[in-house]
Design a protein around this motif. Structure first.
Motif, mmCIF file in Angstrom:
data_model
loop_
_atom_site.group_PDB
_atom_site.id
_atom_site.type_symbol
_atom_site.label_atom_id
_atom_site.label_comp_id
_atom_site.label_asym_id
_atom_site.label_seq_id
_atom_site.Cartn_x
_atom_site.Cartn_y
_atom_site.Cartn_z
ATOM 1 N N ARG A 188 0.814 -1.220 0.000
ATOM 2 C CA ARG A 188 0.000 0.000 0.000
ATOM 3 C C ARG A 188 0.846 1.268 0.000
ATOM 4 O O ARG A 188 0.290 2.365 0.031
ATOM 5 N N PHE A 196 -1.618 3.441 -10.056
ATOM 6 C CA PHE A 196 -2.929 3.753 -9.473
ATOM 7 C C PHE A 196 -3.108 5.266 -9.348
ATOM 8 O O PHE A 196 -4.148 5.817 -9.707
ATOM 9 N N MET A 200 -5.900 7.591 -11.183
ATOM 10 C CA MET A 200 -6.853 8.367 -10.386
ATOM 11 C C MET A 200 -6.844 9.821 -10.847
ATOM 12 O O MET A 200 -7.904 10.427 -11.042
ATOM 13 N N LEU A 204 -10.075 11.577 -12.539
ATOM 14 C CA LEU A 204 -10.732 12.710 -11.886
ATOM 15 C C LEU A 204 -10.935 13.856 -12.869
ATOM 16 O O LEU A 204 -11.913 14.593 -12.799
ATOM 17 N N GLU A 207 -14.159 13.157 -14.741
ATOM 18 C CA GLU A 207 -15.463 13.103 -14.053
ATOM 19 C C GLU A 207 -16.093 14.498 -13.928
ATOM 20 O O GLU A 207 -15.438 15.464 -13.640
ATOM 21 N N PHE B 13 -9.852 12.300 0.062
ATOM 22 C CA PHE B 13 -10.897 13.019 -0.650
ATOM 23 C C PHE B 13 -12.164 13.105 0.188
ATOM 24 O O PHE B 13 -12.506 12.158 0.892
ATOM 25 N N THR B 124 -8.595 6.891 -0.181
ATOM 26 C CA THR B 124 -9.199 7.145 -1.488
ATOM 27 C C THR B 124 -10.163 6.023 -1.857
ATOM 28 O O THR B 124 -9.943 4.872 -1.480
ATOM 29 N N PRO B 125 -11.237 6.333 -2.565
ATOM 30 C CA PRO B 125 -12.069 5.253 -3.100
ATOM 31 C C PRO B 125 -11.285 4.566 -4.217
ATOM 32 O O PRO B 125 -10.285 5.113 -4.679
ATOM 33 N N PRO B 126 -11.753 3.402 -4.662
ATOM 34 C CA PRO B 126 -10.996 2.668 -5.687
ATOM 35 C C PRO B 126 -10.931 3.382 -7.043
ATOM 36 O O PRO B 126 -10.059 3.066 -7.848
ATOM 37 N N SER B 127 -11.849 4.322 -7.296
ATOM 38 C CA SER B 127 -11.823 5.009 -8.593
ATOM 39 C C SER B 127 -12.514 6.366 -8.490
ATOM 40 O O SER B 127 -13.253 6.636 -7.536
ATOM 41 N N ALA B 128 -12.275 7.206 -9.506
ATOM 42 C CA ALA B 128 -12.895 8.530 -9.547
ATOM 43 C C ALA B 128 -14.418 8.404 -9.710
ATOM 44 O O ALA B 128 -15.188 9.154 -9.099
ATOM 45 N N ALA B 129 -14.830 7.425 -10.525
ATOM 46 C CA ALA B 129 -16.266 7.226 -10.743
ATOM 47 C C ALA B 129 -16.950 6.873 -9.422
ATOM 48 O O ALA B 129 -18.040 7.364 -9.110
ATOM 49 N N LEU B 131 -15.916 7.697 -6.430
ATOM 50 C CA LEU B 131 -15.938 8.898 -5.590
ATOM 51 C C LEU B 131 -17.173 9.734 -5.924
ATOM 52 O O LEU B 131 -17.905 10.169 -5.034
ATOM 53 N N LYS B 132 -17.405 9.934 -7.224
ATOM 54 C CA LYS B 132 -18.547 10.744 -7.641
ATOM 55 C C LYS B 132 -19.860 10.083 -7.208
ATOM 56 O O LYS B 132 -20.766 10.731 -6.694
ATOM 57 N N ALA B 153 -10.992 17.490 -5.238
ATOM 58 C CA ALA B 153 -10.345 16.169 -5.318
ATOM 59 C C ALA B 153 -9.256 16.179 -6.391
ATOM 60 O O ALA B 153 -8.179 15.622 -6.203
ATOM 61 N N ALA B 157 -5.479 15.311 -5.459
ATOM 62 C CA ALA B 157 -4.847 14.114 -6.043
ATOM 63 C C ALA B 157 -3.380 14.362 -6.383
ATOM 64 O O ALA B 157 -2.568 13.432 -6.384
ATOM 65 N N LEU B 166 -1.327 4.589 0.700
ATOM 66 C CA LEU B 166 -2.676 4.813 0.182
ATOM 67 C C LEU B 166 -3.599 3.772 0.788
ATOM 68 O O LEU B 166 -3.284 2.578 0.783
ATOM 69 N N ILE B 168 -7.082 2.233 0.184
ATOM 70 C CA ILE B 168 -8.176 2.167 -0.783
ATOM 71 C C ILE B 168 -9.426 1.717 -0.054
ATOM 72 O O ILE B 168 -9.486 0.575 0.414
#
Lengths: 207, 207
Positions: A188, A196, A200, A204, A207, B13, B124-129, B131-132, B153, B157, B166, B168
């Motif tokens: 990690r 990763f 990200m 971002l 989005e 984030f 962080t969430p696993p992806s930007a999508a 997060l949204k 965000a 980033a 990190l 996740i």
């Protein structure tokens, strides 16, 4: 997260229990870890199996491996070569397995210099008295051998701070679990996850 | 090993689930961790309790704390001061508890500069999508607020790589366990165990 394995070097005092910990770790998490097998020019001892304890090579074969840069590191101890074959390590790392090298301090430092992301773990008993007790407890060593191991430990102790983590071997099972968690935690590290982070940042923006 | 606690900064984030993770971690390991409570000059919101969400201070009181160096770090956001009182953090670290500060990136970097052994964790969430999706899923935010969080965000980033690890946040329980293991693993870092190493070297000379 990235799926590439981590290269791990485990060193430690003779009598610290490295071998036992390694066997237990590899038994418990056999899909996660791969143990690198060293090549050597010394003769096999009774019971040792080609490809399990070592790859046994002639001096000529070994020197050819050196010339072809087929070894990650190598050293000569008392007239015999010892070294880490590159191919197996690289294949396992690519497959996502964490590869463990159980090697001496000098070799460990060479590997770290060449591959700065190598994780260096140092196994030690909780105290010097305990180290001596374990060496004596084996019952198979002469006082001279024990004295020489203790002398070696004094020299090796000077390099402990060059290692990333200290693994205190007090209880075997706890120790195995701790080593596993330290290694998995290392996955990690942000610097081990550049892909990763780049992903990200890119996503971002979308989005 | 040493018994002193580690200073940990958790950032991430908005929408990454930091708050939920922190609460679960502190619930599960309440003897191990202490959460630092910030001081602020902003007014309490309904339901906020002095000493739980924040220590609420007047501007005059806050500026006195700054002058006396009673704060580890502080910053001004939109006319209000926010800062981390030093005494509580130091007391808890001495008692051997790991102290968690949940603060913004700029504050995090200031703390790391002042105390280089601080552990920086980024959630962080696993992806930007994802997060949204989480920001929208709250159902309480206007599209403008969501857009401004996403913009923030994108800026944040850029600093992910300044963090040590990190985290996740995919599954809450796994995430809490992972954070716990990373922090506990850090206690085994050789540079956090200088006293142990010095002891070992001294004792080996005596054996």
């Amino acid at each position: 997260m990235e799926n590439k394995g981590i290269l791990i070097v485990v060193s430690g005092f003779s009598g610290a229990g490295k071998g036992t910990i390694m066997r237990a770790l590899l038994d418990k998490y056999e899909e996660t870890y791969a143990l690198s097998v060293s090549a050597t020019t010394r003769d096999p001892r009774p019971g040792e199996v080609e490809g399990r304890e070592y790859f046994f090579r002639t001096v000529e074969e070994f020197e050819k491996m050196i010339a072809k840069e087929d070894l990650i590191e190598y050293a000569k101890y008392v007239d015999n070569y010892y070294g880490t074959p590159r191919t197996y390590v690289e294949e396992q790392l690519e497959r996502g397995r964490d590869v463990i090298l159980e090697i001496e301090i000098q070799g460990a430092l060479k590997v770290k210099e060449k591959f700065p992301e190598t994780l260096l773990l140092f196994v030690t008993p909780p105290s010097a008295a305990e180290l001596k007790r374990r060496l004596e407890g084996r019952g198979t060593e002469t006082p001279e051998v024990i004295a020489s191991r203790m002398k070696r430990a004094r020299e090796e102790a000077e390099y402990m701070d060059r290692y990333d983590y200290l693994i205190i071997n007090d209880d075997l099972n706890e120790c195995v679990e701790e080593m596993h968690q330290i290694i998995q935690g290392e996955h990690r590290r942000s610097y081990r996850n550049n892909a990763f982070m780049e992903h990200m940042k890119e996503d971002l923006k979308g989005e």
